[in-house]
Design a protein around this motif. Structure first.
Motif, PDB file in Angstrom:
ATOM      1  N   LEU A  19       8.910   1.382   7.277  1.00 16.41           N
ATOM      2  CA  LEU A  19       7.168   1.719   7.584  1.00 16.41           C
ATOM      3  C   LEU A  19       6.535   1.399   9.253  1.00 16.41           C
ATOM      4  O   LEU A  19       6.102   1.757   9.609  1.00 16.41           O
ATOM      5  N   THR A  44      -1.354   2.389   9.509  1.00 18.13           N
ATOM      6  CA  THR A  44      -0.093   3.229   9.879  1.00 18.13           C
ATOM      7  C   THR A  44      -1.117   4.513   9.404  1.00 18.13           C
ATOM      8  O   THR A  44      -2.140   5.015   9.568  1.00 18.13           O
ATOM      9  N   THR A  45       0.213   5.695   9.186  1.00 23.58           N
ATOM     10  CA  THR A  45      -0.290   7.407   9.161  1.00 23.58           C
ATOM     11  C   THR A  45      -0.534   7.518   7.498  1.00 23.58           C
ATOM     12  O   THR A  45       0.493   6.503   6.934  1.00 23.58           O
ATOM     13  N   LEU A  68       3.268   7.921   6.381  1.00 19.10           N
ATOM     14  CA  LEU A  68       4.212   6.953   6.123  1.00 19.10           C
ATOM     15  C   LEU A  68       4.384   5.899   5.276  1.00 19.10           C
ATOM     16  O   LEU A  68       4.519   5.646   4.519  1.00 19.10           O
ATOM     17  N   TYR A 125      -4.616   5.972  13.180  1.00 21.93           N
ATOM     18  CA  TYR A 125      -4.296   5.097  12.072  1.00 21.93           C
ATOM     19  C   TYR A 125      -5.299   5.102  10.835  1.00 21.93           C
ATOM     20  O   TYR A 125      -6.256   5.506  11.440  1.00 21.93           O
ATOM     21  N   ILE A 167       0.628  -2.660  18.159  1.00 20.98           N
ATOM     22  CA  ILE A 167      -0.548  -1.616  16.980  1.00 20.98           C
ATOM     23  C   ILE A 167      -1.892  -2.103  16.604  1.00 20.98           C
ATOM     24  O   ILE A 167      -2.424  -0.941  16.916  1.00 20.98           O
ATOM     25  N   THR A 203       6.040   3.029  12.565  1.00 16.43           N
ATOM     26  CA  THR A 203       4.662   3.042  12.615  1.00 16.43           C
ATOM     27  C   THR A 203       4.260   2.935  14.379  1.00 16.43           C
ATOM     28  O   THR A 203       4.703   2.168  14.767  1.00 16.43           O
TER      29      THR A 203
END
Length: 156
Positions: free
Chosen positions: A79, A61-62, A65, A89, A38, A83
């Motif tokens: 979560l 993350t977004t 989310l 992000y 990630i 992701t």
């Protein structure tokens, strides 16, 4: 006396009791590998001659989310699982920070988190931080990081 690594694992179990909570992310080798995919700065540590003395874990993350997590529509584990890798992000989940007692109150958590967030912000337009505080010191650390990064902080 256990080594630093095992002391940090024990501290994580005491603070988060993650083994008994299916909502929480249980960090193992597979999770660590995915976190690094990630972003390499999702896991940061400080070490002394005896091994790690502090760990921080964050998850970029977004916003979507983040909102689902804050609204308790998804768990921490979900979560992480939801992701996607290699996307843009917009938010960072301040997941955990652990520091051995003799190293606490020395700014280690702040330094590690600021470095990790700055690294992620180099390639992602981070607009928010969020946290699920388990302790008062953890909540205070999140508040401090939000102030220093000039990002809004949302709490579950």
């Amino acid at each position: 006396m256990p080594d630093n690594y095992h002391r940090l694992i024990q501290l994580a179990e005491e603070v988060f009791a993650f083994r008994n909570d299916p909502e929480q992310l249980n960090v193992n080798e597979e999770v660590i590998e995915r976190l690094h995919r990630i972003h390499p700065s999702t896991l940061m540590e400080q070490r002394d001659k005896d091994g790690p003395v502090a760990w921080v874990l964050i998850i970029p993350t977004t916003i979507e989310l983040m909102n689902r997590f804050l609204e308790k529509r998804i768990s921490e584990r979900q979560l992480f699982n939801f992701t996607n890798e290699n996307v843009v992000y917009e938010a960072i989940y301040l997941c955990s920070a652990l520091v051995l007692e003799e190293y606490q109150r020395k700014g280690i958590t702040t330094d590690l988190l600021l470095k990790a967030i700055a690294n992620i912000r180099e390639s992602h337009p981070i607009r928010a931080l969020f946290v699920w505080p388990f302790t008062k010191p953890g909540e205070a650390a999140a508040d401090k990081i939000a102030g220093l990064t000039h990002l809004p902080l949302y709490k579950r």
